[in-house]
Design an enzyme around this catalytic site. Structure first.
Site, mmCIF file in Angstrom:
data_model
loop_
_atom_site.group_PDB
_atom_site.id
_atom_site.type_symbol
_atom_site.label_atom_id
_atom_site.label_comp_id
_atom_site.label_asym_id
_atom_site.label_seq_id
_atom_site.Cartn_x
_atom_site.Cartn_y
_atom_site.Cartn_z
ATOM 1 N N ASP A 583 0.863 -1.172 0.000
ATOM 2 C CA ASP A 583 0.000 0.000 0.000
ATOM 3 C C ASP A 583 0.905 1.229 0.000
ATOM 4 O OD1 ASP A 583 -2.279 -1.652 0.367
ATOM 5 O OD2 ASP A 583 -1.871 -1.699 2.524
ATOM 6 N N ARG A 678 -13.514 0.929 -3.788
ATOM 7 C CA ARG A 678 -13.008 0.999 -2.409
ATOM 8 C C ARG A 678 -12.660 2.433 -2.013
ATOM 9 N NH1 ARG A 678 -8.989 -4.240 -1.580
ATOM 10 N NH2 ARG A 678 -10.449 -5.837 -2.297
#
Length: 804
Positions: A583, A678
Site C-alpha cells: 500500500d 473501495r
C-alpha cells in the site's frame, strides 16, 4: 560580494522589505570552497581512533583537572610538529578558557556534545576593578566592566584548532525571564551581551559542538579585528554598539585569513548571536532563536557580520535549520543585520575598509519565527542596491510554515477524540529535521518515539540506493527467480488451483523480502511528516504505520508503490489474481493518525499497462491508503486520490473480528477522481464519510466500479457528499453490499440530484434488507458543508500544494 543580486519583496509589519536572492550563476560563486579558499578540512570522524596527549577529568582520573591546565601544557605555536589531542571526560567545567598561540591541537569529548560542558557566567556590564584582568586572553585592564569580549567563556586565539563533541556556554542571563531578573546595571537597553565562544584565528574547525548563550553567543572575529580598547556599556543594540571592547576605528583589510568552519553543530541565542568579522562557514547545523529572556514583544536578530567592505567573504550558512524555542513569536526575529562596528548612527560611508557585513544563506530550512533582514547597527536601512547596499542574500531556502506544527483541531473527526492527535507538534528544535534524501529520512526516523517534525523538501524515491540510483527488478531479484519460468510452472492448465509452492515460489518470496526490506519505511510514534516544497513526497515504496500512535502526514505526494514480485493466488475471485504487497500508505494497529492535504496515485506505471500472465493482468499496486488491524481514531481530510484500482480498505478481512470496536475513521473533503473502487470499502468500523467529491469515469485505465463498500458489520455514515458521474453510471452503483446490511446518508447529491443511498441499494438488491441508519452519531462537532459547496471547496483546496 558584487553579484548583482536580484530581490524578492515580502510584506512585513513595517511594510515591504527586500529579500535578495542569488541566481544559479551567482550561487555557483558562493560555495564553501569559495569561502575557505585553499583550506580543505576533512571531517573529523570518530575520536576513538585518537590517542590523547592529555586527559582532562574533574575527579582527578586524568592528567589534568581543568581544561585550562591541559591547554597550558600544550606546546606553543611553532614548537610542536604533531597535532596534540586533549580529551575532556564528561562533566561541567566552570572556567574562563584562554587559548592563545598554541601549536595545532584538537579539544574533544567522545560522547554526545552535552556530556562535556565548558561554561562561565560573565557579561558585558559585569563590574571589575580598574587594573584587574577581564580575561586572560584579553585583559582590558583600563576598563571598569568586562565588555563583550571579556565576557567570553572561551577565547580561541590560535590557528589550526579543532573542537569536537563539546558544549561551550555562557549562562549569565539564564535566570532572566521576560525582561525581569537582570543583574544590576543590565537591562533590555544594554549590558546583557555574554559571549560563549570568541574565535580569532585561521583554520578553526568545529564539529558536533553546542554553543549556548543569549545575546552575542558566538563571536567569530578576524585575526586583525581590533585591539584591546576600553570596554563600553553600550546601548543594548547588540553587536553594533554593545561595548565590544574594541577600538572604535573600523578594521582594515585582513593581514591573513580568519576562516572558521562549523559543521553538524548547534548555536543558540536571541540577539546578534552569530556575529563578527571572520570568514565563517556554518554547514548542516541547527541555529536556534531562544525564548524567555527578553520582554514579550521584543524580537531579535540572528546574524551580525562585520565584514570589511573590501573583503568578499563573510558568513556562509548552508544546509542548516533555523528554528526557535517555543514562545518565540512568528516573524519576530530578523535573519540578521550588518554590524557597522565603530560607525555612529547615520555616519556610514562606503569605502574598502568600512564594515559592511556580508552573508549568504543558502539551502536552509527557515522557521516561521524569522523576518527579513534588518537595518544595520548604524541604522543604515537594509537595501540590496545603491551606495549603501547591504551584502546579504539568500539562495533556495525553504520556509517551514507555522502550520507545520499544528495538531488536529478539536472536532475534526475521529482523530480528535480520546485526547486528540498532535503527532510531532511538540518537537524540540533539535528534533525538527530537514530531509531531502533517503539517508536523511532514515536518520530522522531513528529518533524513535520522541516527538519529531520531519520537513520533507524533495521527492524521495524509496526504491533508490544511497547514491540516488533507482533500483529495479534485477536489483532485488533472487538469483533463482525467473518470472517466465514462474508463469510456466504455475499455469492453472497444468498446475491447477493449488497455491504455488516449491523452489520458484520460494525464490519469489526471497525477492519480495529483499524489496520490502528496502522500500518499506516505518515511521515511529509521535511523528509529523510534512512537505515543505512543491515536489515533496515519496515514490517507489510504502509508508507503514505499524503499531504506532500519534502520526501526522501532511502536504505530501505519494506515488507508485510498485511491487516487482506480486504473488499469484489461483483462487482469488474464482479465476485467480495477482496481488501486490505494498500500500502506498498502510495503517496497521495505528492510533491517532491524521492524513491531510496529501495526494495519492500510481505514478507513471499504472496497472492497466502491465502484461497479462496466467490469464490475468499483473497487479503492481495495492491500496493507496489502507487502514486495518484494529487501527483507530483516524482522520483523512482534504486529500486527492487519483488513477487507482483498490483505493482504500478499512478493515482487512471478514475474519478480523478483533476489529470490532476499532476502525473509527473520518473521511472528509477528499477528492476521489478516476478511481475504480473501495473509496472506502469498510468492515466492522464506524466510518464517517462527509463532504467528499467523487468523479466517476466510465472508461480509461480505471473505469468506475463503485465508491462505498458496505462490508461485514460496518456502520458507515455518508454525509453531504457529491458524486459527478459520466453518462451510463447511475446512483445504484455508488455503494455495493459486501456482507453489510446498513448505510446512512444525509444530504448527498448525485449529478446534482438528491441521493437516496439506501433506496438505491434496495432497488439493486431487492432480496436483501438494507437499513438506512448507521446506528451511531458522530461524538465530535465537524462542520458540514452542503454537498454543492463541498464539491466547490474540494476542487479548490484538496491535495498536496494547497495547504499554504
Amino acid at each position: 560580494m558584487s553579484l548583482g543580486i536580484g530581490t524578492a519583496v515580502l510584506a512585513g509589519a513595517a511594510g515591504a522589505q527586500e529579500r535578495p536572492q542569488l541566481d544559479d550563476a551567482q550561487a555557483a560563486r558562493a560555495t564553501v570552497a569559495d569561502y575557505l579558499g585553499d583550506w580543505r578540512p576533512a571531517p573529523l570522524g570518530d575520536p576513538a581512533r585518537w590517542t590523547p596527549t592529555f586527559v582532562v577529568a574533574a575527579d582527578g582520573s586524568g592528567t589534568h583537572r581543568t581544561v585550562q591546565a591541559a591547554i597550558d601544557a600544550l606546546p606553543a605555536k611553532g614548537q610542536g610538529t604533531a597535532r596534540g589531542y586533549v580529551l575532556v571526560k564528561p562533566g561541567t567545567y566552570r572556567e574562563p578558557l584562554c587559548v592563545r598561540d598554541k601549536a595545532p591541537f584538537t579539544l574533544y569529548g567522545r560522547g554526545d556534545p552535552s556530556e562535556v560542558v565548558i561554561v562561565e557566567g560573565r557579561y558585558n556590564a559585569m563590574p571589575k576593578a580598574p587594573g584587574a584582568s577581564a580575561h586572560r586572553c584579553m585583559p582590558l585592564r583600563d576598563a571598569t566592566t568586562h565588555g563583550t569580549p571579556g565576557s567570553a567563556s572561551v577565547m580561541l586565539f590560535s590557528d589550526d584548532v579543532q573542537l569536537l563533541r563539546l558544549t561551550i556556554a555562557n549562562d549569565a542571563m539564564d535566570r532572566v525571564r521576560d525582561g525581569q531578573g537582570y543583574p544590576a546595571g543590565v537591562g533590555e537597553s544594554g549590558g546583557a551581551q555574554a559571549v560563549a565562544l570568541m574565535t580569532r584565528g585561521d583554520r578553526l574547525q568545529l564539529e558536533r559542538v553546542r554553543l549556548i548563550g543569549h545575546q552575542d553567543t558566538f563571536y567569530a572575529e578576524r585575526v586583525d579585528g581590533g585591539t584591546e580598547g576600553p570596554a563600553r556599556a553600550g546601548t543594548g543594540d547588540g553587536a553594533g554598539s554593545n561595548g565590544d571592547g574594541q577600538e572604535r576605528a573600523a578594521p582594515g583589510a585582513a593581514d591573513r585569513p580568519s576562516r572558521v568552519l562549523v559543521r553538524d553543530s548547534e548555536i543558540r541565542g536571541d540577539v546578534d548571536f552569530i556575529f563578527g568579522g571572520a570568514t565563517l562557514v556554518i554547514d548542516r547545523s541547527l541555529i536556534v532563536s531562544r525564548a524567555g529572556r527578553r520582554q514579550p514583544g521584543h524580537g531579535g536578530h540572528v546574524l551580525a557580520p562585520s565584514t570589511p567592505n573590501g573583503e568578499p567573504h563573510g558568513f556562509l550558512i548552508q544546509d542548516s535549520r533555523w528554528l526557535a524555542e517555543p514562545g518565540v513569536a512568528p516573524g519576530s526575529v530578523s535573519l540578521g543585520r550588518a554590524w557597522d562596528r565603530g560607525i555612529g548612527r547615520g555616519e556610514w560611508r562606503a569605502s574598502p575598509t568600512v564594515p559592511n557585513g556580508q552573508a549568504v544563506v543558502r539551502g536552509n530550512l527557515l522557521g516561521p519565527h524569522l523576518a527579513p533582514w534588518s537595518a544595520s547597527t548604524s541604522r543604515r536601512p537594509f537595501a540590496a542596491t545603491g551606495e549603501a547596499a547591504n551584502r546579504m542574500a539568500e539562495y533556495r531556502n525553504v520556509a517551514l510554515p507555522a502550520a507545520a506544527f499544528e495538531r488536529l483541531a478539536d472536532g475534526d473527526g475521529w482523530a480528535s477524540m480520546d485526547g486528540g492527535t498532535e503527532g510531532g507538534a511538540r518537537a524540540a528544535p533539535s528534533h525538527v529535521r530537514f530531509v531531502r534524501t533517503r539517508a536523511e529520512l532514515d536518520a530522522a526516523l531513528a529518533l524513535g518515539d520522541t516527538p519529531k517534525l520531519i520537513a520533507i523538501a524533495a521527492r524521495i524515491d524509496l526504491a533508490a540506493d544511497a547514491a540516488g540510483r533507482k533500483l529495479g527488478f534485477d536489483d532485488f531479484r533472487d538469483p533463482a527467480f525467473d518470472v517466465d519460468a514462474f508463469v510456466r510452472q504455475y499455469d492453472p492448465a497444468t498446475w491447477g488451483r493449488r497455491n504455488p509452492e516449491g523452489p520458484l515460489e520460494e525464490a519469489r518470496r526471497r525477492s519480495a523480502k529483499r524489496q520490502a526490506a528496502h522500500v518499506v519505511v516505518k515511521p515511529p510514534s509521535f511523528t509529523t511528516l510534512v512537505g515543505v516544497t512543491p515536489d515533496a513526497g515519496f515514490e517507489g515504496g510504502s509508508l507503514m504505520l505499524d503499531g504506532v500512535e500519534q502520526v501526522i502526514l501532511r502536504n505530501l505526494h505519494f506515488a507508485d508503490a510498485y511491487d516487482f514480485f506480486p504473488a499469484w493466488d489461483p483462487n482469488d475471485n474464482g479465476h485467480g489474481e495477482w496481488n501486490s504487497e505494498y500500500d502506498t500508505v498502510s495503517l496497521r494497529a495505528a492510533r491517532h493518525v491524521w492524513v491531510d492535504h496529501c495526494s495519492f496515485d500510481d505514478g507513471e506505471r499504472p496497472d492497466a499497462r502491465e502484461p497479462v500472465a496466467l490469464g490475468q493482468r499483473m497487479q503492481r499496486h495495492d491500496g493507496l491508503l489502507d487502514i486495518t488491524r484494529r487501527s483507530d481514531f483516524v482522520t483523512v481530510s482534504w486529500n486527492v486520490f487519483r488513477r487507482h484500482d483498490k483505493t482504500m480498505l478499512i478493515g482487512g478481512g471478514d475474519g478480523h473480528r478483533d476489529d470490532r470496536g476499532h476502525l473509527r475513521v473520518t473521511l472528509h473533503h477528499n477528492f476521489w477522481e478516476a478511481v475504480k473502487e473501495r473509496t472506502p470499502r469498510v468492515r466492522y468500523g464506524r466510518v464517517h464519510v462527509a463532504n467528499n467529491l467523487y468523479v466517476a469515469e466510465s472508461g480509461g485505465d480505471y473505469p468506475y466500479g463503485y465508491s462505498l463498500g458496505i462490508g461485514i458489520e460496518s456502520q458507515l455514515l455518508s454525509e453531504a457528499n457529491a458524486w459527478v458521474a459520466a453518462p451510463g453510471i447511475g446512483p445504484e452503483r455508488v455503494a455495493r453490499l459486501l456482507k453489510g446490511d446498513r448505510v446512512e446518508d444525509r444530504g448527498s447529491l448525485f449529478n446534482g440530484a438528491t441521493l437516496d443511498l439506501a433506496g438505491a441499494l434496495r432497488a439493486a438488491r431487492p432480496d436483501q434488507a438494507v437499513g438506512a441508519e448507521a446506528g451511531w452519531s458522530p461524538p465530535y462537532r465537524l462542520p458540514i458543508d452542503t454537498a454543492a459547496d463541498a464539491a466547490t471547496r474540494v476542487r479548490a483546496g484538496a491535495g498536496a500544494g494547497r495547504l499554504w
